[in-house]
Structure formats: structure tokens, C-alpha cells
Design an enzyme around this catalytic site. Sequence first.
Site, PDB file in Angstrom:
ATOM      1  N   THR A 201     -31.690   6.876   8.285  1.00  0.00           N
ATOM      2  CA  THR A 201     -31.985   6.684   9.690  1.00  0.00           C
ATOM      3  C   THR A 201     -33.181   5.828  10.180  1.00  0.00           C
ATOM      4  O   THR A 201     -33.533   5.255   9.190  1.00  0.00           O
ATOM      5  CB  THR A 201     -32.927   8.285  10.135  1.00  0.00           C
TER       6      THR A 201
ATOM      7  N   LYS B 194     -37.239   8.001  11.329  1.00  0.00           N
ATOM      8  CA  LYS B 194     -38.513   8.693  10.636  1.00  0.00           C
ATOM      9  C   LYS B 194     -39.204   7.468  10.125  1.00  0.00           C
ATOM     10  O   LYS B 194     -40.053   7.035  10.725  1.00  0.00           O
ATOM     11  CB  LYS B 194     -37.663   9.585   9.467  1.00  0.00           C
TER      12      LYS B 194
END
Length: 407
Positions: free
Chosen positions: A246, A249
Site C-alpha cells: 500500500t 500506511k
Amino acid sequence: MNFDPVFQQHLDALKSEGRYRHFADLERIAGKFPQALWRKSVDAAPKQVTIWCSNDYLGMGQHPKVLLAMQEALARYGAGAGGTRNISGTTHAHIELEMELAALHGKQAALLFTSGYISNQASLATLGKLLPGLIIFSDADNHNSLIEGIRQSGAEKRIFRHNDVAHLAELLESAPVNAPKLVVFESVYSMDGDIAPLAEIVDLAERYGAMTYLDEVHAVGMYGATGAGVAEELGLSHRLTIIEGTLGKAFGVMGGYITGSMAIVDAIRSSAAGFIFTTSLPPVLCAGALASIRHLRSSSVEREQQRERVAQVKAILTKAGMPIMKNKSHIVPLMVGDAACCRAITDYLIEEHSIYVQPINYPTVPRGTERIRITPLPMHTAEDINKLLNALLSGKHLAHGARVAAA
Ligand code: PLP
């Protein structure tokens, strides 16, 4: 027909179990992370609080390099991408970021999605369709995005007990030799903070000719010499078929991606509905993510500081007799074991001590293992840590009656 009473009944049930989700109304203060303004209600005066549950693990969402790259990209490209990747939504910022991600993980190619969730769901759903007869071996604690992708793939699914290599071996052994196989798992499991036995799983997969799909969502930016994740730390990146991550984060922005061979990434690019039929990421986000990744590839300062804070928080809470679940990662689960107690503690912390942590309840974790998930950041000071400890100690009575799950 008015169905509102049905919906209301559902909400009432959640409330009576203490599982109704209250979102904290926060305003992060740029440059002062993890400080934020919190409003108890929309018209309440804002109050300054310290965030202790952010997944912006390294504070990169406020890093000057990231902010500058985003400001420049906004001026250069404008706001949105303006289309799907196929229809005018591929900008130079997308291409540059995909090249950086492929290089980060030592893979031939990368593909961007609008979130980590979509990258898992869309990629796994597509793999099952591209490989007739595929059998997917899935860790029992896999994230919902992996589970949904596997479900939508239509492939046969075999679940192995969490991190149980012997069980995985048993399941692989019992599958037809010639069937295509895929092992799907995570590196850092976000709620318990435990880490998968990567080397053993990769060994097994190779022995049985299975492909591997590793979700490194909670590890990218955080582990390995250049922040490529646990696979990098263990020198295993080249042995994994697909590494997924991702940008939302530790990289502090938003978006998701997969990396792998040119053929597999191109096949997913050409067939995945969740990639094809949606507006692409705004170039501003791509530029911010690129700056963040480039910084963390060459700087370990943030990772080292964060590790220090994690060690300090774990030590201080353990010494005070708090039921911390032990693990080797950056996640500090403080076990409570009851949804209503969890809520009472977190309400008390924010209202009386200006400390924001979110209660984690079912279905995110199994019933009886409700917890407060603490994520120490490089920016938390010694004073912040002491305040957290004192606040938790003074609110300890609120856990009374909870079945504190095994720490
Ligand atoms: N995979 C795992 C293991 C996660 O915990 C999450 C989100 O928390 C995701 C994927 C989804 O990532 P994103 O927040 O970028 O959608």
C-alpha cells in the site's frame, strides 16, 4: 415501503454489544504530527489530542519532501487524473511510480491500484479467472481484501491454520500434482503484529510448484534496508511471485500496488475489473508516494527511530503489568477482551487525557480478543510515552469485568 426500522434494528444491536463504530472527528496538524485537533461533536470546540493509532507509521504523510512533491504536482498536473488508466488517466507520474515500485521490490513490473484493498481484491479475483483449475491456499488470518479477492476468483480455496507451515504442507501434499497452486499470505499481520514464517512458506511453495502472493501492506517502508518489506529483510523478494503493498500506511499517502514478472503484471493489467473500470489515482498522490518511497529507500533514520519508540513503549507497558500481546513487529496490541470495556477505556483516554486510540472490536478481531492497538511513531516523545502510561494506569479500573485475553 419504509425499511428504516430494519436498518435501525441492526444499528441498535451493534450499539447494545458496544460494537457500533464511532469515527473520531480529527484534523491532523501539518508539521505537528501526531498532534491533531479533535471535535467531540460537529459543533464542539476542537481540542488538541495525541494520536496513538495511526498507520502513517513513519509520519511520511507530513514529510516536507512529500508535501513539496505534491504541491509541485498539483501545480503541474491539476487535481484529478481525469480518466481510467486506459482513457486519458495514465500520466507520467503513474509510470514513474510504477517503475520505482518495481525497482523497490526487485521485480520486472508493478501495477498501481486506487488502494491496497482494491489491489488485493482485483488481482486475486483475476488470477483465479486466468488460471483454470487454480487452487488457492490461504492463511486463516488473511485480511478481508484477500478473502474477498479469493472468493471472487472462483478458485478452489484451502485454508491453512494461521502461520502453520505443517498444515500448509499437508494441504499442498493432498492437492493434485498438476493443478496450478497459489499460496496467499501476509508478512506482518496487523492486529496481532506477528510475522509469517516467510522462508518456510517460500521453501514449501517451491517444493510443490506453487506461486506465492505476499501482502506486505504493514511492512513496506518499515522493514528491509530500503523499506521493501520483510521479504527484503530476509533476502526473499526474488523468490516471491507477487508482492503487494500500500501507499497509504508507512508511505503516508494513498493507493495500492502489486509487483511481479512482466507477464503476470501485464495479464492483471489487461483483465482486472477493479483496475480497468475506475478512475486512476490523482497524479498528486503518485508524486507524493514517489517522493516518500525514494526518501525511505535511502534513509533508515525514520525506521530506526520508530523501532526505538516501539521498544520503549513495549518495555514501559510490560513493566507496568499491562497485558501486551508479544510480537516482533511495530504493533503493540493491548488486550482488553470486551467490546464495551474497550470503548469505555478509549472514551476515557480521549476525554480525560487527550490521547486518541481506537478500540478494535469484532469483526476486525475475534470476539473476546477486543483490544487497543497502539502504534508508536518516531515523533512520539518520552513525555508522550509517559502520558500514555499514566493515562492507561489511571483508566485501568474501566477494564474491570473484561476477560483480558491471553497476552
Ligand atoms: N491488506 C492488509 C493486510 C491490510 O491490513 C489492509 C488495510 O488495513 C489492506 C490490505 C488494505 O490497504 P489499504 O488501506 O491501502 O486499502
